[in-house]
Design a protein around this motif. Structure first.
Motif: not given
Length: 931
Positions: A808-828
């Motif tokens: 199921x995660x593949x289809x969510x990734x397909x239509x996402x314009x942003x996916x979190x990255x634990x190696x580079x978390x948002x800082x703002x």
């Protein structure tokens, strides 16, 4: 540059913000301050003395330890400070509450100098924050010390046995003069008193105090105080309930800071004795914090339902009861609280009976400056009498113990009787009884955790109570943005809690991957016995196994330190179900319909408020049932209990075991093997259920309920939406969570600016619904286009891992314009959104509103829990922000369409999708005989 000079620089920066110097808690800074005090020629000596005496945090902080040692040296004559005589040093020690100060006082009391020993003993007699190690020293000195030590110890123990630390305190004033300040009309959320967006500053009490309500309100309170210097300001929720929403000790701390009085002249920014009131009383969780601070919480009842000549309730054109005022509490009204008569007076006339606000126990809290002192005092008195072998005199008001011969027990009554300690009655206790109970699971969340750590330091606690099976420190409220505030606060919090004995979301050593899972989901997994009691630092601590109570940071600290909690056994409302769910309905709709049908049946009266909702859910696993128990916070219930069938409970425990094992495999268990202990406990409980030795928790068939509700599933024919009703002409009816509307109300025309699928209200099934809807739309249209942003935050990492395995995660990734990255978390924090799907890091995200929010003025459709003003979305100049709450399929479709769907559009979109369905149990889930 020295640490002290850095401190002076910080002081100048704070002065520019209208703030005083930050209290001293660090070892290095206090060491410099002490060195400068000793140096009589030092240019900073005078201000250093001031910081040492008046601006050092007590308890078990490093600064408190150094302060206590220096004061001991002064008393023993090893150091000489003109401004701090030995007598004054004893006075300062008496205000340091516990930990190092108690250790010093015991050293002095059991020392060789008889004069000093007597002075130290006299101070010790006023102290209550003694722990096992302190008591053991006294007991040893009494039984096997030198003659002088034994005599001193006996003297102290006799004082403790008589509870002189309590009896010597001034009595509560008979008359308390107050002046009212109306903080708002309608329910007052703790978000107004301590905004989530300012969570980072909660441990800095003076700074955080500046965010209470508005600067204008603060000026108005100061003006009232100037006009009435001999009166206390009472904060009022006119036509509403005070303190609804999140369980924030910081809320009452802010009220105390602005309207209370200092707890000690030597402890900065810690105030007590707040007075708060609401037309409909005080939220149960908030009322606990009032007791912690030795305050008064009043149910005003100054608006009542209007009745006609026949006694029937008069309603308006919307069918809502018409209210009429019985007396005014508008800002500036002068009133008198009579603590003896337990009445509220205005102009000499009795306005309302306030006995519930001034029970014998609550008056003791006021006298002692807060409930903690009573809890520790009772423990100390019991220890002293036992050590001396004497009968303990009755000093404290006896706990109310209510029994009804021949009456069965509700589920919560059974749990409280099983976990009760120190009760006198040999018969089972019923609702209304005051009970001390042992706590099995404790949770601390990250935006209140620093305050919990401060409370633990103030209580002089250093290690978790062995009574507690497990405790967890979350990282979910600061998961969205790893900004400088989070980077400064969270590692420090995790280290403190890890050292204290909690399982922590982040590893202070950095060896296991950070887990930002929503705290309630983790606690739901850690609860592996349906008879457990859980205390958590969040109002949504509402487990679907056992009974869980959301609590303030102080109550969490007390549970961690003592393994106990004290509260009355709440009344219960029994909720059962009948009929069948329509195939196009989701269980979230059942949750909202329960509230709607309850309000309809009871004429608009919320019978859930302040009570236990005992929901006979039977067939729904804990993960999915949590959607119901979670929402009971919005129903204003005290807590909830799920009654499950045997196989359902076993399935839930097996799921919990597997998730705890994941935590063990990550390396999150500690040297006490707490997590492995939970797995073992779960196995024992499963064996008990299967063997019939101990079936699942169930109430007795002859139990008595405050009310009963049967939810008719067949009445639920379309999605149900909780609406903040931001344009209601009656301001008091906005943002209540009580306005539940059918999807068709909006006619498919209400514009939706953003959708949010996330928070503790969702489970893996919700994310699978999202992926299935995307597949269906892709198959029908060739693509999926979002006409509004859709923010998605899975509540836990294990859900994402399972979705990846199941495809199921593949289809969510397909239509996402942003996916979190634990190696580079948002800082703002994100301030603008595009029309696309965002896959955010597991955690609270928009639901909390402390890091990221929707754009100002947006209309948000969300699966989350809160619709308070400014929580998920703030108002803009162009329009009011509003957060409507609904099921996952409604949210997803609203984001895709950019508006609310019609019922036909909704039915088409969910056709063939496995929604979260529910079938009521076919058998009665009560125990036939009382037991």
């Amino acid at each position: 540059m020295s640490i002290y000079l850095d401190y002076l620089k910080e002081i100048e920066e704070r002065k520019a913000e209208g703030l005083h110097p930050k209290p001293v808690d660090g070892a290095d800074l206090i060491a410099e301050i002490i060195a400068q005090i000793k140096d009589t020629d030092n240019e900073h000596r005078k201000e250093s003395l001031n910081f040492f005496i008046y601006n050092t945090i007590p308890g078990t902080t490093p600064a408190a330890s150094a302060k206590a040692t220096f004061l001991e040296d002064i008393i023993l004559g090893k150091e000489s400070v003109e401004e701090i005589t030995p007598e004054f040093a004893f006075e300062l020690l008496s205000h340091m509450k516990g930990g190092p100060s108690i250790e010093v006082l015991l050293d002095l009391a059991l020392g060789d100098d008889s004069t000093i020993a007597k002075q130290a003993a006299d101070v010790l007699k006023t102290q209550v924050y003694l722990y096992e190690a302190d008591m053991e020293r006294l007991e040893k000195a009494y039984k096997s010390g030198s003659p002088s030590q034994s005599a001193t110890a006996k003297d102290i123990l006799e004082s403790y046995a008589a509870a002189e630390f309590f009896t010597s305190l001034p009595e509560v004033s008979e008359k308390i003069e107050i002046v009212t300040y109306v903080a708002g009309e309608g329910d007052i959320s703790t978000d107004l008193l301590s905004p989530g967006g300012e969570a980072h500053s909660r441990s800095d009490r003076e700074l955080h105090g500046k965010c209470m309500i508005t600067p204008e309100a603060q000026d108005q309170i100061k003006a009232l105080q100037k006009l009435h210097p001999d009166k206390s300001v009472m904060l009022v929720a006119e036509k509403g309930t005070m303190g609804v929403g999140s369980s924030r000790m910081s809320g009452i701390n802010n009220v105390s800071l602005w309207t209370g009085k200092p707890a000690s002249p030597y402890v900065p920014f810690v105030n007590i004795f707040p007075i708060v009131a609401g037309t409909n009383g005080i939220s149960p969780i908030f009322l606990t914090t009032v007791s912690v601070t030795g305050g008064i919480g009043i149910d005003l009842k100054n608006w009542v339902k209007k009745t006609d000549a026949e006694g029937n309730t008069v309603t308006d054109e919307n069918g809502d009861p018409v209210l009429e005022q019985t007396y005014s509490v508008e800002t500036g009204t002068l009133l008198t609280i009579d603590t003896k008569a337990k009445k509220l007076y205005g102009n000499g006339e009795e306005l309302v009976d306030i006995s519930a606000a001034l029970t014998p126990q609550k008056v003791e809290f006021i006298k002692a400056g807060g409930s903690y002192a009573i809890v520790f005092g009772k423990k100390l008195q019991t220890f002293a009498a036992k050590t001396l072998g004497t009968e303990m005199p009755t000093v404290y008001a006896p706990a109310k113990e209510i029994t009804h011969t021949g009456q069965g027990l509700t589920a919560v009554e059974k749990i409280f009787n099983r976990n009760a300690v120190g009760t006198l009655s040999k018969d089972p206790l019923h609702a209304g009884s005051d009970v001390r109970v042992e706590v099995n699971i404790v949770g601390s969340q990250d935006t209140t955790g620093l305050m919990t750590s401060q409370e633990l330091e103030a209580m002089a606690a250093t290690v978790i109570s062995p009574i507690v099976d497990a405790a967890y420190q979350s990282g979910c409220h600061t998961a969205s943005v790893w900004d400088k505030k989070a980077q400064a606060n969270i590692p420090r919090l995790m280290k403190f809690m890890n050292d204290f004995g909690l399982i922590t979301a982040r590893d202070p050593k950095g060896e296991y991957h950070a887990m930002t899972d929503v705290i309630h989901k983790v606690l739901n997994d850690l609860t592996v016995d349906d008879w457990d009691i859980i205390i958590g630092g969040d109002s949504h601590t509402r487990m679907s196994k056992g009974v869980a109570f959301g609590a303030d940071s102080g109550t969490v600290a007390l549970a961690l330190a003592t393994g106990e909690a004290t509260m009355p056994i709440p009344e219960s409302v029994k909720v059962t179900f009948k009929g069948e769910m329509q195939p196009h309905m989701d269980f979230r709709d059942v949750v909202h319909a329960t509230q709607l049908q309850m309000l309809k049946k009871f004429g608009g009266e919320n019978v859930f408020q302040g009570r236990i909702i005992e929901v006979h859910i039977g067939t729904l696993q804990a993960d999915k049932a949590f959607t119901f128990t979670d929402w009971t916070a919005e129903m204003k219930a005290k807590a909830s209990i799920c009654i499950s069938q045997p196989e359902t409970l076993i399935e839930s425990l097996e799921i919990a075991k597997s998730r705890i094992q994941i935590m063990i495999d990550k390396g999150m268990d500690n040297h006490n093997q707490v997590l492995q202990g939970l797995v073992d406990k779960a196995n024992r409980r499963i064996d008990q259920i299967r063997s019939g030795e101990k079936p699942p928790l169930a109430p007795d068939s002859d139990a008595k309920y405050h009310a009963e509700l049967v939810v008719d599933l067949e009445e639920i024919v379309e999605p149900m939406i909780a609406d903040p009703d931001v344009h209601n002409d009656d301001v008091s009816k906005r943002y209540t969570h009580d306005v539940i509307r059918a999807l068709s109300f909006y006619g498919g025309e209400k514009k939706v600016d953003l959708g949010f699928v996330g928070s503790c209200m969702v489970h893996k099934g919700d994310l699978k619904i999202l992926s299935h809807m995307l597949r269906n739309l892709e198959a029908a249209n060739g693509e999926v286009k979002f006409n509004a942003p859709l923010v998605v935050a899975a509540p836990t990492y294990n859900i994402i891992d399972e979705l990846k395995i199941e495809g199921d995660w593949n289809i969510l990734q397909k239509y996402s314009g942003f996916e979190f990255d634990d190696n580079a978390p948002k800082q703002a924090a994100r301030t603008e959104y595009e029309n696309m799907m965002y896959l955010e890091r597991p955690g609270c995200n928009l639901c909390m509103g402390n890091q990221e929010k929707a754009e100002k003025g947006d209309t948000v459709m969300a699966t989350s829990t809160r619709l308070f003003q400014g929580r998920v979305v703030a108002d803009s100049d162009r329009k009011k922000g509003e957060s409507l709450l609904s099921s996952t399929p409604v949210v997803v479709l609203s984001a895709i369409l950019g508006r609310t769907p019609t019922l036909d559009e909704y039915k088409t979109a969910v056709e063939g999708i496995d929604l979260t369905t529910f079938a009521p149990p076919t058998q009665d889930m009560m125990v036939a005989m009382a037991g």
